[in-house]
Design an enzyme around this catalytic site. Structure first.
Site, PDB file in Angstrom:
ATOM      1  NE  ARG A  71      84.033 -12.086  29.961  1.00 26.28           N
ATOM      2  CZ  ARG A  71      84.232 -12.185  28.648  1.00 26.28           C
ATOM      3  NH1 ARG A  71      83.633 -13.135  27.951  1.00 26.28           N
ATOM      4  NH2 ARG A  71      85.043 -11.346  28.042  1.00 26.28           N
ATOM      5  CG  HIS A  75      81.191  -7.825  29.946  1.00 25.42           C
ATOM      6  ND1 HIS A  75      81.623  -8.010  28.650  1.00 25.42           N
ATOM      7  CD2 HIS A  75      82.197  -8.294  30.727  1.00 25.42           C
ATOM      8  CE1 HIS A  75      82.829  -8.556  28.652  1.00 25.42           C
ATOM      9  NE2 HIS A  75      83.193  -8.752  29.891  1.00 25.42           N
ATOM     10  CG  ASN A 103      81.310  -9.337  21.629  1.00 30.09           C
ATOM     11  OD1 ASN A 103      81.818 -10.404  21.428  1.00 30.09           O
ATOM     12  ND2 ASN A 103      80.991  -8.553  20.680  1.00 30.09           N
ATOM     13  CG  HIS A 204      88.711 -14.272  36.021  1.00 36.29           C
ATOM     14  ND1 HIS A 204      89.702 -13.403  35.623  1.00 36.29           N
ATOM     15  CD2 HIS A 204      87.572 -13.809  35.429  1.00 36.29           C
ATOM     16  CE1 HIS A 204      89.191 -12.465  34.829  1.00 36.29           C
ATOM     17  NE2 HIS A 204      87.895 -12.684  34.708  1.00 36.29           N
TER      18      HIS A 204
HETATM   19  C1  HEM Z   1      89.221  -7.044  36.663  1.00 34.64           C
HETATM   20  C2  HEM Z   1      89.125  -6.991  35.384  1.00 34.64           C
HETATM   21  C3  HEM Z   1      88.698  -8.136  34.512  1.00 34.64           C
HETATM   22  C4  HEM Z   1      89.295  -8.491  33.353  1.00 34.64           C
HETATM   23  C5  HEM Z   1      90.508  -7.831  32.713  1.00 34.64           C
HETATM   24  C6  HEM Z   1      88.578  -9.632  32.841  1.00 34.64           C
HETATM   25  C7  HEM Z   1      88.864 -10.260  31.657  1.00 34.64           C
HETATM   26  C8  HEM Z   1      88.262 -11.414  31.226  1.00 34.64           C
HETATM   27  C9  HEM Z   1      88.585 -12.080  30.006  1.00 34.64           C
HETATM   28  C10 HEM Z   1      89.599 -11.593  28.982  1.00 34.64           C
HETATM   29  C11 HEM Z   1      87.848 -13.214  29.951  1.00 34.64           C
HETATM   30  C12 HEM Z   1      87.889 -14.292  28.896  1.00 34.64           C
HETATM   31  C13 HEM Z   1      87.302 -13.863  27.597  1.00 34.64           C
HETATM   32  C14 HEM Z   1      87.653 -14.908  26.579  1.00 34.64           C
HETATM   33  O1  HEM Z   1      88.818 -14.927  26.187  1.00 34.64           O
HETATM   34  O2  HEM Z   1      86.802 -15.717  26.226  1.00 34.64           O
HETATM   35  C15 HEM Z   1      87.051 -13.266  31.136  1.00 34.64           C
HETATM   36  C16 HEM Z   1      86.180 -14.270  31.436  1.00 34.64           C
HETATM   37  C17 HEM Z   1      85.382 -14.280  32.551  1.00 34.64           C
HETATM   38  N1  HEM Z   1      85.252 -13.264  33.471  1.00 34.64           N
HETATM   39 FE1  HEM Z   1      86.453 -11.640  33.612  1.00 34.64          FE
HETATM   40  N2  HEM Z   1      87.575  -9.951  33.699  1.00 34.64           N
HETATM   41  C18 HEM Z   1      87.600  -9.073  34.732  1.00 34.64           C
HETATM   42  C19 HEM Z   1      86.722  -9.022  35.795  1.00 34.64           C
HETATM   43  C20 HEM Z   1      85.697  -9.916  35.981  1.00 34.64           C
HETATM   44  C21 HEM Z   1      84.682  -9.787  36.996  1.00 34.64           C
HETATM   45  C22 HEM Z   1      84.544  -8.607  37.948  1.00 34.64           C
HETATM   46  C23 HEM Z   1      83.885 -10.878  36.903  1.00 34.64           C
HETATM   47  C24 HEM Z   1      82.683 -11.242  37.727  1.00 34.64           C
HETATM   48  C25 HEM Z   1      82.593 -10.993  39.015  1.00 34.64           C
HETATM   49  C26 HEM Z   1      84.398 -11.694  35.830  1.00 34.64           C
HETATM   50  C27 HEM Z   1      83.888 -12.909  35.463  1.00 34.64           C
HETATM   51  C28 HEM Z   1      84.336 -13.646  34.392  1.00 34.64           C
HETATM   52  C29 HEM Z   1      83.864 -14.992  34.090  1.00 34.64           C
HETATM   53  C30 HEM Z   1      82.874 -15.797  34.909  1.00 34.64           C
HETATM   54  C31 HEM Z   1      84.499 -15.376  32.923  1.00 34.64           C
HETATM   55  C32 HEM Z   1      84.314 -16.691  32.170  1.00 34.64           C
HETATM   56  C33 HEM Z   1      83.193 -16.525  31.165  1.00 34.64           C
HETATM   57  C34 HEM Z   1      82.819 -17.788  30.430  1.00 34.64           C
HETATM   58  O3  HEM Z   1      83.342 -18.867  30.717  1.00 34.64           O
HETATM   59  O4  HEM Z   1      81.936 -17.684  29.566  1.00 34.64           O
HETATM   60  N3  HEM Z   1      85.484 -11.067  35.281  1.00 34.64           N
HETATM   61  N4  HEM Z   1      87.304 -12.149  31.896  1.00 34.64           N
HETATM   62  C1  LIG Z   2      81.599  -9.633  19.284  1.00 26.00           C
HETATM   63  O1  LIG Z   2      82.543  -8.780  18.691  1.00 26.00           O
HETATM   64  C2  LIG Z   2      83.192  -9.353  17.588  1.00 26.00           C
HETATM   65  C3  LIG Z   2      84.338  -8.453  17.175  1.00 26.00           C
HETATM   66  O2  LIG Z   2      84.011  -7.085  17.266  1.00 26.00           O
HETATM   67  C4  LIG Z   2      82.136  -9.608  16.480  1.00 26.00           C
HETATM   68  O3  LIG Z   2      82.749 -10.153  15.333  1.00 26.00           O
HETATM   69  C5  LIG Z   2      81.114 -10.606  17.033  1.00 26.00           C
HETATM   70  O4  LIG Z   2      80.092 -10.827  16.107  1.00 26.00           O
HETATM   71  C6  LIG Z   2      80.507 -10.083  18.328  1.00 26.00           C
HETATM   72  N1  LIG Z   2      79.714 -11.133  18.939  1.00 26.00           N
HETATM   73  C7  LIG Z   2      78.429 -10.984  19.290  1.00 26.00           C
HETATM   74  C8  LIG Z   2      77.789 -12.128  19.978  1.00 26.00           C
HETATM   75  O5  LIG Z   2      77.822  -9.976  19.059  1.00 26.00           O
END
Ligand code: HEM
Ligand SMILES: *[C@@H]1O[C@H](CO)[C@@H](O)[C@H](O)[C@H]1NC(C)=O
Ligand SMILES: *[C@@H]1O[C@H](CO)[C@@H](O)[C@H](O)[C@H]1NC(C)=O
Ligand SMILES: *[C@@H]1O[C@H](CO)[C@@H](O)[C@H](O)[C@H]1NC(C)=O
Ligand SMILES: *[C@@H]1O[C@H](CO)[C@@H](O)[C@H](O)[C@H]1NC(C)=O
Length: 351
Positions: A71, A75, A103, A204
């Protein structure tokens, strides 16, 4: 006689092997000027070995780190290009990319791993490898070591000198509430197509999400598209709006990089709107189905899309710098240099 003909066979086979490797690189997406498949071949020949060995060991202790690293690279690339700007610790110079809401959940362990890798690589090779390249390689190994495809990573990225602002970060990363229309147009700006969108979303297949990323689908009313049993289980994890809790992104195999994410979508068990809509929308539905029934096809398209994503607006040549500490710009590097880089527009090709 027998031995000389088997020697000839051996020579033939080994030249075929070379040919296959070359044609594999040739069938990959084109690489931008300044990047190369063999960038550190002489300056840091053990680079990929160092990264792979470190991560193999680290994942045995915490497989969640693989999702975190994948991720971080996504980003980094989507916000102002794969220039390691996401790694900069904003606290010292005011809020940056890490402090922007999306983030929220970039894992600190991923930043720590990249800095530890940086130190190991420095010890072997000196300061020649950029943090942006380390992040790209770490993402690849995260995929491969958790069961996904191995793919070549073109190298030679340089590290950016400037933070991305919170606004830029928000504007560049699609929200989990997005539908396919929004996702397709966001990716089209980066010259990524519908197959790239569906393949990259397959990231995902590992990792976790927080309630606030999907509780729009539970409250105030339940998304009618969501499978009822799945919804009930999510309500146990997130009993009310804004509960602080997490759940896995792929209920079938949360720690394995495979095509089960697409099987989830076909069963209406995608977690985010941005996931489930890939199956609801007729423009992407057949791509989801094709990946759900054919893992090899998914792996091939995922690798190709990652190679494209990994080259978004990269800095190369003498642009930017090679950071000593991935969390901070080098001492003495001037933020004013940013303006001249942006002026040199032609060099910052979208990809
Ligand atoms: C297409 C648009 C995408 C959206 C809207 C999106 C959105 C998100 C969101 C909201 C989360 C969870 C954040 C949280 O609530 O903690 C997430 C997690 C994740 N995303 Fe995406 N994502 C996108 C594309 C991608 C892409 C392109 C990749 C990599 C190729 C990716 C890899 C991941 C991974 C591996 C996680 C899990 C992270 C963790 O467990 O720490 N995502 N994503
Ligand atoms: C990520 O963003 C949130 C909300 O803007 C902030 O409170 C948090 O400290 C940030 N986390 C890191 C690791 O910088
Ligand atoms: C997709 O979302 C956008 C922005 O929220 C909205 O304007 C549009 O109507 C939605 N499109 C579809 C097909 O639902
Ligand atoms: C978090 O989720 C777990 C597992 O679904 C659940 O048992 C727990 O009650 C939830 N925590 C809160 C604060 O709702
Ligand atoms: C790297 O930079 C960060 C952010 O400025 C700082 O907190 C950290 O101590 C530095 N690490 C090393 C090893 O110098």
């Amino acid at each position: 006689m027998a031995s000389s003909s088997s020697l000839a066979l051996l020579l033939l086979l080994s030249s075929l092997a070379v040919f296959c490797t070359l044609s594999e690189a040739e069938s990959s997406p084109p690489i931008v000027k300044g990047l190369s498949w063999s960038f550190y071949e002489s300056s840091c020949p053990k680079l990929e070995l160092i990264v792979g060995n470190y991560l193999k060991n680290a994942f045995q202790k915490d497989i969640g780190l693989a999702a975190g690293l994948l991720r971080v690279h996504f980003h980094d690339c989507f916000v102002q290009g794969c220039d390691a700007s996401v790694l900069l610790d904003g606290s010292a110079s005011g809020p940056g990319e890490q402090q922007a809401p999306p983030n929220l959940t970039l894992r600190p362990a991923a930043f720590k791993a990249i800095n530890e890798l940086r130190a190991l690589i420095d010890k072997q090779c000196g300061r020649v490898v950029s943090c942006a390249d380390v992040a790209a390689l770490a993402a690849r190994d995260s995929v491969h070591l958790s069961g996904g495809p191995n793919y070549p990573v073109p190298l030679g990225r340089r590290d950016g000198l400037n933070f991305a602002t919170q606004q830029a970060t928000l504007a560049s990363l699609p929200a989990p509430f997005s539908n396919v229309t929004v996702l397709l147009s966001a990716l089209a700006k980066l010259k990524l197509d519908s197959t790239d969108l569906v393949a990259l979303s397959g990231g995902h297949t590992i990792g976790i999400g927080h309630c606030t990323s999907f509780d729009n689908r539970l409250f105030p009313t339940q998304d009618p598209i969501m499978d009822k049993t799945f919804a009930n289980s999510l309500r146990r994890t997130c009993p009310a709006k804004n509960t602080v809790n997490t759940t896995v992104l792929d209920i079938r195999s949360p720690n394995t990089f495979d095509n089960k994410y697409y099987v989830d979508l076909m069963n209406r068990q995608g977690l985010f709107t941005s996931d489930q809509d890939l199956y609801t929308d007729s423009r992407t539905r057949s791509i989801v189905t094709s990946f759900a029934v054919n893992q090899a096809l998914f792996f091939e398209k995922f690798a190709s899309a990652m190679i494209k994503m990994g080259q978004l607006s990269v800095l190369t040549g003498t642009q930017g710098e090679i950071r000593a500490n991935c969390s901070a710009r080098n001492a003495g590097s001037r933020s004013g240099v940013l303006e001249s880089l942006v002026d040199g527009e032609g060099e910052m090709a979208v990809f």
